[in-house]
Design a protein around this motif. Structure first.
Motif, PDB file in Angstrom:
ATOM      1  N   ALA A   1       0.957  -1.463   0.133  1.00 50.03           N
ATOM      2  CA  ALA A   1       0.129   0.123  -0.003  1.00 50.03           C
ATOM      3  C   ALA A   1       0.974   1.486  -0.141  1.00 50.03           C
ATOM      4  N   GLN A   2       1.981   1.132   0.696  1.00 51.35           N
ATOM      5  CA  GLN A   2       2.868   2.308   0.912  1.00 51.35           C
ATOM      6  C   GLN A   2       3.653   2.715  -0.599  1.00 51.35           C
TER       7      GLN A   2
ATOM      8  N   ARG B   1      -5.221  -5.633 -14.324  1.00 52.79           N
ATOM      9  CA  ARG B   1      -6.087  -6.451 -13.157  1.00 52.79           C
ATOM     10  C   ARG B   1      -6.224  -7.868 -13.724  1.00 52.79           C
ATOM     11  N   ALA B   2      -6.384  -8.080 -15.110  1.00 49.62           N
ATOM     12  CA  ALA B   2      -6.854  -9.414 -15.198  1.00 49.62           C
ATOM     13  C   ALA B   2      -5.593 -10.542 -15.037  1.00 49.62           C
ATOM     14  N   ALA B   3      -4.372  -9.887 -15.019  1.00 44.91           N
ATOM     15  CA  ALA B   3      -3.061 -10.406 -15.180  1.00 44.91           C
ATOM     16  C   ALA B   3      -3.145 -10.864 -13.588  1.00 44.91           C
ATOM     17  N   ALA B   4      -3.433  -9.802 -12.704  1.00 47.54           N
ATOM     18  CA  ALA B   4      -3.200  -9.971 -11.352  1.00 47.54           C
ATOM     19  C   ALA B   4      -4.275 -11.032 -10.854  1.00 47.54           C
ATOM     20  N   ALA B   5      -5.473 -10.812 -11.372  1.00 47.93           N
ATOM     21  CA  ALA B   5      -6.765 -11.869 -11.200  1.00 47.93           C
ATOM     22  C   ALA B   5      -6.337 -13.385 -11.344  1.00 47.93           C
TER      23      ALA B   5
ATOM     24  N   VAL C   1     -10.571 -11.916  -8.512  1.00 48.03           N
ATOM     25  CA  VAL C   1     -10.579 -10.483  -9.063  1.00 48.03           C
ATOM     26  C   VAL C   1     -10.102  -9.772  -7.852  1.00 48.03           C
ATOM     27  N   PRO C   2      -8.852  -9.245  -7.975  1.00 51.07           N
ATOM     28  CA  PRO C   2      -8.395  -8.162  -6.894  1.00 51.07           C
ATOM     29  C   PRO C   2      -9.354  -7.170  -6.563  1.00 51.07           C
ATOM     30  N   ALA C   3      -9.430  -7.067  -5.276  1.00 50.36           N
ATOM     31  CA  ALA C   3     -10.298  -5.911  -4.562  1.00 50.36           C
ATOM     32  C   ALA C   3     -10.008  -4.550  -5.121  1.00 50.36           C
ATOM     33  N   ASP C   4      -8.702  -4.309  -5.130  1.00 49.43           N
ATOM     34  CA  ASP C   4      -8.413  -2.562  -5.463  1.00 49.43           C
ATOM     35  C   ASP C   4      -7.272  -2.724  -6.202  1.00 49.43           C
TER      36      ASP C   4
ATOM     37  N   GLU D   1      -4.170  -4.509  -4.135  1.00 51.98           N
ATOM     38  CA  GLU D   1      -4.130  -5.784  -4.188  1.00 51.98           C
ATOM     39  C   GLU D   1      -3.539  -6.264  -5.485  1.00 51.98           C
ATOM     40  N   THR D   2      -3.989  -5.540  -6.534  1.00 53.54           N
ATOM     41  CA  THR D   2      -3.337  -5.870  -7.973  1.00 53.54           C
ATOM     42  C   THR D   2      -1.771  -5.591  -8.011  1.00 53.54           C
ATOM     43  N   PHE D   3      -1.394  -4.349  -7.128  1.00 55.61           N
ATOM     44  CA  PHE D   3      -0.041  -4.151  -7.052  1.00 55.61           C
ATOM     45  C   PHE D   3       0.544  -5.042  -6.371  1.00 55.61           C
ATOM     46  N   ALA D   4       0.195  -5.606  -5.336  1.00 55.80           N
ATOM     47  CA  ALA D   4       0.768  -6.406  -4.429  1.00 55.80           C
ATOM     48  C   ALA D   4       0.991  -7.694  -5.167  1.00 55.80           C
TER      49      ALA D   4
END
Ligand code: ZN
Ligand code: FE
Length: 260
Positions: A149-150, A231-235, A241-244, A247-250
């Protein structure tokens, strides 16, 4: 008019020099030797040292430079860096009178807990930012001391700088970062094109830095956590599906740590 010059250090570090009127300020001198060689050859005088964070490949040359030139040393107030005379926090503004330059301090924690960036709106006509190991060409620093998040918030602060702002990061990682970016966004024409250009530059021995905020917004997956493809790649990594955007970044930061 302040000129920006780059020196090579270690395998892939850049030490940046801000030069005007026979004076230079140096950013992240991990090694004193290339800086001393430059000063000797040019006859320029050192007027300040700027550190972005406490890692040795950024501040390892401090003691040796200070022993020769007792100049002000700016650095993050939240980190313990021996030799720093001017501890800084986000929102501060510093003045380097010898080179007639003002720089704004942006707090960018994540890679380390006190990491700062130096932003010069007047540099290079369109502005320049010295961001250490926070934003890289097509990538971002690893999270050694901060949270996703930071880091995501820190990258967002850089992403809103004017698009033509030049980005002077501290490592030449662009080509390998783009290999990952292509896996995250295989359909991106912008990433494909940049990969081709960067391959040509590297084959010819040219640096890929500075990059620009504009180019990073188009091709850096870590600045594109809201883009549907990212977002799709993170999912697909998370299995949901990432919440935000955090989460996508992480998810993509974690993925990159294992990528190669
Ligand atoms: Zn570092
Ligand atoms: Fe580094």
């Amino acid at each position: 008019m302040t000129e920006i010059l780059g020196l090579h250090a270690f395998d892939d570090n850049y030490i940046w020099l801000l030069r005007a009127g026979g004076y230079v300020a140096v950013v992240d001198p991990g090694d004193a030797a290339p800086v001393l060689a430059y000063l000797e050859k040019s006859g320029d005088r050192l007027c300040a040292i700027l550190a972005t964070h406490h890692h040795g490949d950024h501040v390892g040359g401090l003691a040796e430079l200070l022993a020769r030139f007792p100049v002000p040393v700016f650095g993050p107030g939240l980190e313990n860096i021996p030799g720093v005379s001017h501890p800084l926090a986000g929102g501060d503004r510093i003045e380097l009178p010898e080179i007639a330059l003002q720089l704004d301090i942006i707090a960018v924690p994540g890679h380390t807990r006190g990491h700062i960036a130096y932003y010069g709106p007047s540099l290079n006509d369109h502005g320049a930012v010295f961001c250490g190991d926070t934003l890289f060409g097509a990538g971002c620093g690893r999270l050694f001391e901060g949270t996703p998040a930071q880091m995501q918030d820190s990258l967002a602060k850089l992403a809103v700088l004017p698009a033509p702002t030049l980005v002077y990061c501290a490592h030449e990682y662009t080509q390998s970062n783009l290999r990952f970016a292509l896996v995250v966004e295989p359909g991106s024409i912008a990433v494909q094109r940049r990969s081709e250009n960067v391959a040509k530059d590297r084959a010819a021995g040219r640096p890929t830095i500075p990059t620009s905020i504009h180019s990073e917004l188009e091709t850096n997956p870590f600045l594109r956590c809201e883009a549907p493809a990212v977002r799709a790649a993170a999912a697909s990594r998370l299995g949901r599906v990432p919440a935000d955007a955090v989460e996508t970044f992480a998810a993509i930061r974690e993925w990159k740590n294992r990528f190669q």
